[in-house]
Design an enzyme around this catalytic site. Structure first.
Site, PDB file in Angstrom:
ATOM      1  CG  HIS A 114      -1.838   1.466   1.372  1.00  0.00           C
ATOM      2  ND1 HIS A 114      -1.172   2.478   1.923  1.00  0.00           N
ATOM      3  CD2 HIS A 114      -3.041   1.470   1.026  1.00  0.00           C
ATOM      4  CE1 HIS A 114      -2.316   3.197   2.056  1.00  0.00           C
ATOM      5  NE2 HIS A 114      -3.211   2.826   1.411  1.00  0.00           N
ATOM      6  CB  CYS A 115       2.089   3.719  -2.186  1.00  0.00           C
ATOM      7  SG  CYS A 115       0.683   4.073  -3.420  1.00  0.00           S
ATOM      8  CD  GLU A 116      -0.008   6.822   4.788  1.00  0.00           C
ATOM      9  OE1 GLU A 116       0.121   7.840   4.906  1.00  0.00           O
ATOM     10  OE2 GLU A 116       0.158   5.915   5.499  1.00  0.00           O
TER      11      GLU A 116
END
Length: 781
Positions: A91-93
């Protein structure tokens, strides 16, 4: 996306994964910038481990090589855990997509799922719109991404990490063609180098290393030939991961623009040069208008001399605009300049002062002259004459000096490995013979690095190891010793060596010392097991007791039982008139579906209705979850993992007993080892038997917990039971808190409406005769 919408989005993902893969575990790798992370808090509600990684390194959407390798090995261990099906969620912000794409491509290559660095990276890039990558990065990061993917593919499985980074002096950057950044076919370039300042005490300090020149000395270059070059001196000490930027400075020397960027690791520098072309530099997305496909550059390095400080050459002020000669002339000039006796060479040396304004003729002379240094500036103004401040100096021979005496007095003696003494002195004292290296050079270097961390003579180290003395050697040191035990091939190589063993290298001497002890690697492993034995027993026992306590708390909770009965009642009422309207029970995962069942005309869910009813009629049940002291901790444990840890202890003790029996025939070398090990086995046997009995008892309790809730342990194991109940507790508490907030909001709304109505009742009203009637109006007509 709002925070509550984002939470619902993640909730759906997790629930879908857990419904589809019941027996699997999940770990999340999150790539984010500095600051508070939303993901860690949300996933913690499900008992899911979240590992955070940064989304850039010194402005480049990449991570240091050591951090990349940590990610790859951690992922491999998680996904390949024997007897367990694990899932990895990446997951990436905001701003983290470029580095996530690189890390995913690296993982696919590392796990041998795909072949070809560029093909794999492009495939991952296509999982998101191309516009997203362009929006998040001003420069196209693909070239640096590909370079680090090639590093990953080059890494040998036997290579021990972290490696000792190779220090260099980054001498200069040579541009083989001048890009067009000033609008008229030229640029005013400077170089900046970012990386770890390994000359400081704090090795974690990432700094900008000094630029090649101050801005006031930045010169403009323009193209006037097909092949041209610009040499930009740097003189920075670099090691490990380095980010190099080449920038264009405008005429005001204030504004700057990034022309290209390169990130690399010095461990993979070969022949002291990093060749570059347009395809492997990070440039802006519209760079084709400013660079040609023929663009090439080189980054040149030299061996780092720790005794001398890296200096930056500062050139004198020049004209604002300079024409650059051809690259062929550049190298010809450097070569001819070493021979100052040639008139033709002097003419070419004049060209050198134009071609490479960064290259000092004095520096070239110092490299070629075999005499002591005399600090005298040398000019190149004439064919056979030297001009200094307008004075013409003749270079003719002067007979009053004995040239042979001059050369003999001021000649520099060649350095020897023994020091700077003369040959005669070296021979009289005797020179040390060169060391003989039989082991692979990379493995030998890594072995020697490891030995520097132990810091004791080899015989003393072996005595401590055979005495199982954990006050001298710790677990980390033993782990390194195990990794660097000689292989069968290496032992055969050393056995067959017939020369003087005193001349062997440090690695070979270390291997010979180990070979004196039979089954030395096995003994190191036994020693490491002994050191970690008590902590392993303690940790496994603690986790088993946590599971046992959680089972007792859940099965013994009367409040939970009553709440389950009320949920069954609500379900039967809603399903009245259907075959499911007279259910005697329900599946455990139905607890999580209470939030999915919504009322017709409001945002209320069945979970809100349950909490409302309990608050009105049975408020003593609302704190049922306070009885579950060990539920959250138990939900993070895997019985399969505990079983593996318990079996590792049992098998470890079996190997101890096997080594103890085998060491009986070792002779005096293992006498102390046998005695100490016998005492350990006598004391540890009871601990292992007790742990095995506890594990069997806890396993029965975990199965009984599933049966208690009407589930089959084979289909709904302990991990799923505790995870479901923990999620139910979280949803229950959230719904109850929202009910309280809604009640308070309704009270405030009613109070405001009452105040508004009261104010309207007190509004002055004019009578027919014009007087003001201030009495309250009657509600009746």
């Amino acid at each position: 996306m709002e925070q509550f919408e984002y939470k619902n989005y993640l909730d759906n993902i997790v629930l879908q994964l857990r419904e589809q893969f019941v027996d699997s575990s999940l770990m999340v790798f999150n790539f984010r910038d500095e600051g508070k992370s939303l993901v860690s808090g949300l996933f913690s509600l499900y008992g899911i481990t979240v590992k955070d990684y940064p989304c850039q390194y010194l402005g480049c959407p990449l991570l240091p090589l050591e951090m990349v390798l940590h990610f790859l090995r951690l992922s491999e261990r998680w996904l390949m855990l024997e007897g367990q099906q694990n899932f990895l969620l990446m997951h990436c912000e905001k701003g983290g997509w470029p580095v996530l794409a690189f890390m995913l491509a690296g993982l696919l290559l590392y796990m041998k799922q795909y072949n070809g660095e560029e093909r794999t990276l492009v495939m991952v890039y296509k999982q998101a719109p191309k516009e997203l990558l362009q929006m998040l990065t001003t420069l196209n990061p693909q070239p640096s991404h590909l370079r680090y993917l090639q590093y990953i593919c080059k890494m040998d499985d036997e290579l021990e990490w972290p490696i000792q980074p190779i220090p260099f002096t980054l001498d200069c950057v040579i541009l083989r063609e001048v890009p067009n950044f000033d609008g008229v076919g030229g640029c005013r370039p400077i170089v900046r180098v970012y990386g770890q300042d390994f000359l400081t005490v704090d090795k974690r300090c990432n700094v900008m290393l000094p630029p090649s020149k101050p801005r006031k000395h930045a010169r403009r270059y323009k193209q006037q030939a097909d092949n041209i070059s610009v040499k930009l001196n740097v003189g920075s000490c670099v090691q490990g991961d380095v980010v190099l930027e080449c920038l264009h400075i405008d005429d005001s020397l204030e504004d700057e623009r990034l022309m290209f960027r390169v990130m690399f690791n010095t461990y993979f520098i070969q022949s002291h040069i990093l060749p570059l072309n347009f395809e492997n530099i990070d440039v802006s997305w519209d760079a084709e208008q400013r660079f040609t496909k023929k663009f090439k550059a080189e980054v040149l390095f030299s061996e780092f001399d720790g005794e001398s400080d890296a200096s930056t050459e500062v050139a004198s002020d020049y004209d604002d605009e300079v024409e650059v000669g051809s690259i062929d002339v550049f190298f010809e000039a450097v070569e001819i300049f070493s021979n100052l006796d040639s008139q033709e060479g002097q003419r070419d040396a004049e060209i050198l002062s134009i071609t490479s304004t960064e290259c000092s003729p004095r520096a070239e002379l110092m490299k070629t002259a075999p005499f002591s240094h005399f600090d005298m500036e040398i000019g190149l103004g004439g064919s056979q004459k030297n001009k200094i401040d307008g004075m013409v100096l003749s270079l003719e021979n002067h007979s009053e000096f004995d040239v042979k005496e001059l050369e003999s007095l001021f000649a520099i003696a060649p350095k020897t490995k023994g020091g700077s003494k003369s040959d005669g002195a070296s021979k009289s004292l005797g020179s040390k013979p060169d060391k003989v290296h039989l082991i692979d050079l990379r493995r030998a270097n890594n072995t020697e690095i490891m030995l520097t961390k132990i810091k004791m003579p080899l015989p003393d180290m072996m005595s401590a190891a055979l005495a199982l003395d954990d006050s001298v050697l710790d677990a980390d040191q033993l782990e390194n010793l195990i990794k660097f035990c000689p292989t069968k091939e290496e032992m055969e190589l050393l056995k067959n060596y017939t020369g003087d063993k005193e001349t062997l290298g440090k690695c070979e001497q270390f291997f010979l010392e180990l070979m004196k002890v039979p089954r030395v690697e096995s003994k190191f492993r036994i020693f490491a097991f002994k050191i970690q034995f008590q902590s392993q027993i303690r940790d496994v026992r603690k986790n088993l007791l946590t599971v046992s306590s959680a089972c007792e708390e859940l099965r013994g909770s009367e409040k939970l039982k009553v709440i389950m009965e009320k949920i069954l009642f609500l379900g039967n009422k809603l399903n009245q008139g259907t075959p499911r309207g007279q259910a005697l029970g329900f599946r455990l995962d139905s607890l999580l579906k209470l939030t999915d069942t919504r009322a017709n005309n409001s945002r209320m869910t069945l979970m809100h209705f349950l909490c409302k009813g309990l608050a009105d009629k049975s408020p003593h049940l609302l704190d049922f979850y306070e009885e579950f002291v060990n539920l959250e901790a138990a939900s993070k444990l895997q019985l399969k993992a505990l079983a593996e840890e318990q079996q590792a202890v049992v098998k470890g003790l079996q190997k101890v007993e096997q080594e103890l029996a085998a060491s009986e025939s070792d002779g005096p070398v293992s006498e102390v080892f046998r005695k100490t090990l016998k005492e350990f086995t006598d004391a540890s046997g009871a601990d292992v038997r007790s742990l095995s009995a506890l594990y069997a008892e806890v396993g029965k309790s975990a199965d009984a917990l599933a049966y208690y809730f009407g589930e089959d342990p084979a289909k709904c194991p302990f991990e799923q039971v505790t995870s479901t109940l923990l999620n139910f507790v979280g949803l229950f508490r959230k719904a109850h808190e929202e009910n309280i907030k809604q009640i308070e909001a309704d009270k405030k709304k009613a109070q405001k409406e009452a105040e508004k109505e009261a104010n309207q009742d007190r509004t002055p009203v004019k009578s027919k005769d014009g007087l003001v009637d201030r009495s309250p109006r009657s509600p009746f007509k």
